[in-house]
Write an enzyme that holds these catalytic residues in place. Structure first.
Site, PDB file in Angstrom:
ATOM      1  N   GLY A  68       3.601  -0.335  -1.229  1.00 39.50           N
ATOM      2  CA  GLY A  68       3.378  -0.984  -2.513  1.00 39.50           C
ATOM      3  C   GLY A  68       4.592  -0.867  -3.411  1.00 39.50           C
ATOM      4  O   GLY A  68       4.938  -1.806  -4.143  1.00 39.50           O
ATOM      5  N   ILE A 107       0.833  -1.199   0.000  1.00 34.81           N
ATOM      6  CA  ILE A 107       0.000   0.000   0.000  1.00 34.81           C
ATOM      7  C   ILE A 107       0.866   1.247   0.000  1.00 34.81           C
ATOM      8  O   ILE A 107       1.776   1.381   0.826  1.00 34.81           O
ATOM      9  CB  ILE A 107      -0.946  -0.010   1.217  1.00 34.81           C
ATOM     10  N   CYS A 108       0.583   2.153  -0.941  1.00 32.81           N
ATOM     11  CA  CYS A 108       1.300   3.420  -1.074  1.00 32.81           C
ATOM     12  C   CYS A 108       2.807   3.123  -1.196  1.00 32.81           C
ATOM     13  O   CYS A 108       3.212   2.320  -2.024  1.00 32.81           O
ATOM     14  CB  CYS A 108       0.961   4.340   0.090  1.00 32.81           C
ATOM     15  N   GLN A 109       3.649   3.759  -0.385  1.00 34.74           N
ATOM     16  CA  GLN A 109       5.079   3.473  -0.438  1.00 34.74           C
ATOM     17  C   GLN A 109       5.359   1.999  -0.163  1.00 34.74           C
ATOM     18  O   GLN A 109       6.294   1.420  -0.726  1.00 34.74           O
ATOM     19  CB  GLN A 109       5.817   4.346   0.573  1.00 34.74           C
TER      20      GLN A 109
END
Length: 351
Positions: free
Chosen positions: A147, A143-145
């Site tokens: 990810g 998720i986000c960074q």
């Protein structure tokens, strides 16, 4: 004039009533609790912890899922409260979940690099799950960074990952959509990191707040309107607790992430080196589900969408989710639509 005076008096009385009710609600709130879904610590190294969520029934899928959140802010966003919890939703749907807790870096962690987080902590956690569960591969959901880290990890260790899901994940940093991507390209990261050592979470939060300054102003303005509603007030307080619980960032990891990715776009170009590994996204040959938010101002769609063209797998899906960066995790639509879609996608590939 008399009517205007009467209207003003009524408005002031209404405001006073809201304040009194709000005061009573605040007085009775007690501790603001988040991340209440039961879990147990199963592995720890330095300040990084791996948790395994408790299940009361046998999981529906045989392959466990490891969730990797961003280093910025806390993974508690995925479990703010029982009726707005990605974690609880996925558990109820039958998934076997683990989650990385990256901890709170201090001065001792200022030299931690992307190599430490990806080839060190993340790889060790994956190996722990593989051994504990007696499986060759795990599912990875970043998720986000987190990810971005997951994509890098899957490219370096494709033999360990069965399926990969990325949510609101920046991959192509060449875009100028969104202020964060514009600002980052001109920031002096060396001076910032050399000056701080560990970059303060408060500093990063201030930058995020500037991305939508009017939203910040309206947020406090709207607080008055919800203070009399206990449920809405608690929702607000939980979100504020999460926003302000911002870990510092290990300086060297932050330096490389910002310079190599935001400024030089090395990941998308195939030029990124993490530790001893040159990262080639074509090595991602496992199935990929890439989820992006249409109104995301932190990770614009233009940064996430190109990922599907950079990987080597033919089993890849791009999932468009209406809403913003945070809405992906706390919106009611997430519970009804996105959670079941994730479970269905994993289940179709759990062979």
């Amino acid at each position: 004039m008399a009517q205007e005076t009467m209207n003003l008096a009524e408005e002031m009385a209404e405001v006073s009533e809201k304040l009194i009710k709000g005061y009573e609600n605040l007085k009775n709130t007690g501790e603001i609790l988040v991340a209440q879904t039961p879990k147990v610590e199963v592995w720890k190294r330095d300040k990084v912890t791996l948790y395994h969520y408790t299940r009361t029934t046998k999981p529906v899928l045989k392959t466990p899922v490891l969730i990797s959140y961003a280093l910025v802010n806390r993974q508690d966003m995925l479990d703010l409260q029982p009726d707005r919890s990605v974690v609880k939703n996925l558990l109820d749907l039958g998934l076997d979940l683990y989650i990385m807790d990256w901890g709170y870096p201090g001065p001792a962690e200022k030299y931690n690099t992307m190599d430490d987080y990806i080839n060190g902590y993340l790889n060790d956690a994956v190996d722990f799950i593989r051994e504990e569960q007696s499986v060759e591969k795990v599912n990875l959901m970043g998720i986000c960074q987190g990810g971005t880290f997951s994509a890098i990890y899957a490219a370096i260790y494709p033999e360990k990952i069965k399926n990969l899901i990325t949510l609101v994940t920046p991959i192509d940093f060449s875009t100028n959509d969104g202020l964060l991507f514009k600002w980052a390209k001109d920031m002096d990261m060396d001076t910032l990191v050399d000056g701080y050592g560990t970059v303060p979470g408060e500093f990063l939060n201030s930058g995020f707040a500037l991305l939508k300054p009017m939203a910040q102003a309206s947020k406090f303005q709207n607080l008055l309107n919800i203070m009399g509603d206990e449920d809405k007030l608690m929702n607000y307080l939980r979100m504020e607790k999460w926003i302000n619980d911002s870990p510092n960032q290990a300086g060297e990891c932050y330096r490389q992430f910002m310079k190599d990715l935001y400024q030089e776009n090395k990941l998308a170009k195939g030029e990124l080196v993490v530790g001893a590994h040159k990262v080639n996204l074509k090595n991602i040959t496992m199935p990929l589900l890439n989820i992006y938010a249409t109104e995301d101002n932190l990770v614009p769609p233009a940064s996430s969408i190109p990922f599907n063209d950079l990987v080597g797998t033919k089993d890849k899906e791009l999932y468009k989710f209406p809403g913003g960066h945070i809405g992906v995790f706390v919106g009611s639509r997430t519970q009804k639509e996105l959670g079941p879609a994730i479970e269905k996608w994993f289940a179709a590939r759990d062979k």
